[in-house]
Design a protein around this motif. Structure first.
Motif, mmCIF file in Angstrom:
data_model
loop_
_atom_site.group_PDB
_atom_site.id
_atom_site.type_symbol
_atom_site.label_atom_id
_atom_site.label_comp_id
_atom_site.label_asym_id
_atom_site.label_seq_id
_atom_site.Cartn_x
_atom_site.Cartn_y
_atom_site.Cartn_z
ATOM 1 N N ARG A 38 0.882 -1.150 -0.027
ATOM 2 C CA ARG A 38 -0.161 -0.029 0.058
ATOM 3 C C ARG A 38 0.916 1.233 -0.030
ATOM 4 O O ARG A 38 0.330 2.376 -0.008
ATOM 5 C CB ARG A 38 -1.030 -0.094 1.244
ATOM 6 N N TRP A 39 2.047 1.009 0.123
ATOM 7 C CA TRP A 39 3.110 2.147 0.226
ATOM 8 C C TRP A 39 3.618 2.363 -1.252
ATOM 9 O O TRP A 39 4.400 3.407 -1.571
ATOM 10 C CB TRP A 39 4.366 1.715 0.828
ATOM 11 N N ALA A 94 3.034 3.254 -5.150
ATOM 12 C CA ALA A 94 2.462 4.137 -6.292
ATOM 13 C C ALA A 94 1.913 3.328 -7.347
ATOM 14 O O ALA A 94 2.722 2.510 -7.765
ATOM 15 C CB ALA A 94 2.958 5.442 -6.747
ATOM 16 N N ALA A 95 0.641 3.441 -7.672
ATOM 17 C CA ALA A 95 0.209 2.664 -8.884
ATOM 18 C C ALA A 95 1.029 2.704 -10.111
ATOM 19 O O ALA A 95 1.381 1.696 -10.990
ATOM 20 C CB ALA A 95 -1.161 3.024 -9.368
ATOM 21 N N ARG A 96 1.608 4.082 -10.237
ATOM 22 C CA ARG A 96 2.619 4.311 -11.535
ATOM 23 C C ARG A 96 3.861 3.631 -11.559
ATOM 24 O O ARG A 96 4.589 3.461 -12.316
ATOM 25 C CB ARG A 96 2.581 5.741 -11.781
ATOM 26 N N GLN A 97 4.101 3.109 -10.176
ATOM 27 C CA GLN A 97 5.302 2.550 -10.046
ATOM 28 C C GLN A 97 5.326 0.829 -9.860
ATOM 29 O O GLN A 97 6.017 0.336 -9.329
ATOM 30 C CB GLN A 97 5.958 2.829 -8.673
ATOM 31 N N GLN A 98 4.083 0.644 -10.190
ATOM 32 C CA GLN A 98 3.850 -0.901 -10.050
ATOM 33 C C GLN A 98 4.790 -1.936 -10.641
ATOM 34 O O GLN A 98 4.963 -3.152 -10.296
ATOM 35 C CB GLN A 98 2.384 -1.569 -10.196
ATOM 36 N N LEU A 130 -6.221 -1.602 -7.102
ATOM 37 C CA LEU A 130 -5.464 -0.228 -6.779
ATOM 38 C C LEU A 130 -6.726 0.466 -5.800
ATOM 39 O O LEU A 130 -7.774 -0.135 -5.768
ATOM 40 C CB LEU A 130 -5.602 0.442 -8.228
ATOM 41 N N LEU A 145 -4.421 6.293 -5.911
ATOM 42 C CA LEU A 145 -3.251 6.328 -6.809
ATOM 43 C C LEU A 145 -2.108 5.350 -6.193
ATOM 44 O O LEU A 145 -1.074 5.379 -6.465
ATOM 45 C CB LEU A 145 -2.546 7.821 -6.549
ATOM 46 N N LEU A 146 -2.588 4.507 -5.089
ATOM 47 C CA LEU A 146 -1.648 3.445 -4.652
ATOM 48 C C LEU A 146 -2.102 1.948 -4.698
ATOM 49 O O LEU A 146 -3.371 1.761 -5.143
ATOM 50 C CB LEU A 146 -1.628 3.664 -3.004
#
Length: 252
Positions: free
Chosen positions: A73-74, A76-80, A127, A130-131
């Motif tokens: 949960r820490w 970011a979705a863009r960093q998955q 998601l 944004l996380l």
């Protein structure tokens, strides 16, 4: 069996046969609140899955087929994609240890040893804004498989490479340790994950033939990096760099 980990593998639900460990893990996440690190494993899958609808072949009782429930949960979705990198490195770490030779990550997250594919990974994320909310990390690792369908491209196993059988439980034990270590490393120092991924990337900075999937065009290029989103950066002979998403380019 108690594993030498903080949370990965503290709870293991093992089955003789399932349709898909990832599917079961997703059901578990949807219906209950499993603790982080819970593992769903099986001796055999009737509908094992790979990336984007592809299947995963494995004979009963010979390999590792499992899914791990994580809660990044820490992240970011863009960093998955960085989670995919961390998991692939954990699998490569494990294979390298037992093989006594370096395993490489073939973009995006297959793991190769001596130019043969020993492991595949399928991560399914949910998601919240944004996380990331939860992740089901599916891993198929060929350990004692010796009979592969002819259609599979360059498959291999630890037994094939070493010339002797390997104890599945020992591989699983180390895999849980390495997965937890790489996961915590991603949380504390993601730059190390990115750097290690490139250092262990199959064909990195080598001129190699590729094929564009849609057009069929064959070209020679050099992998020079991977974007945060997971797109592969290939240096083209004409001096420009082209970026490819999953299933847009194939290694030849």
């Amino acid at each position: 069996m108690k594993f030498n980990t903080l949370f990965v593998g503290n709870v293991v639900h093992h089955f003789t046969e399932v349709h898909s460990t990832n599917a079961l893990a997703l059901e578990e996440v949807a219906k209950t609140t499993p603790s982080e690190g819970t593992v769903i494993s099986a001796d055999y899958q009737t509908a094992g899955r790979g990336q984007i609808g592809s299947s995963w072949y494995a004979s009963p009782g010979k390999n590792l087929l499992l899914s791990v429930i994580l809660r990044p949960r820490w992240l970011a979705a863009r960093q998955q994609f960085s989670l995919s990198q961390a998991v692939a490195l954990a699998v490569a770490d494990t294979i390298s240890h037992f093989a006594g030779a370096k395993a490489f990550v073939k973009w995006p997250n297959d793991v190769y040893l001596a130019d043969k594919k020993l492991a595949g990974i399928l991560i399914q994320n949910s998601l919240s804004g944004l996380l990331l909310q939860s992740s089901v990390v599916g891993i198929g690792l060929n350990i004692n498989e010796m009979n592969f369908p002819d259609a599979l491209p360059r498959p291999g196993s630890l037994q094939e490479y070493l010339g002797k059988k390997v104890v599945r439980e020992e591989v699983q034990h180390l895999l849980f340790q390495r997965l937890e270590a790489r996961y915590l490393q991603l949380k504390s120092n993601p730059a190390i994950i990115r750097a290690d991924y490139l250092q262990n990337l199959y064909r990195y900075q080598e001129w190699h033939p590729f094929q564009e999937v849609d057009s069929g065009r064959i070209f020679t290029g050099q992998i020079i990096g991977v974007q945060e989103t997971g797109k592969l950066a290939i240096q083209m002979p004409e001096t420009h760099v082209q970026y490819f998403d999953l299933k847009e380019v194939a290694f030849l």
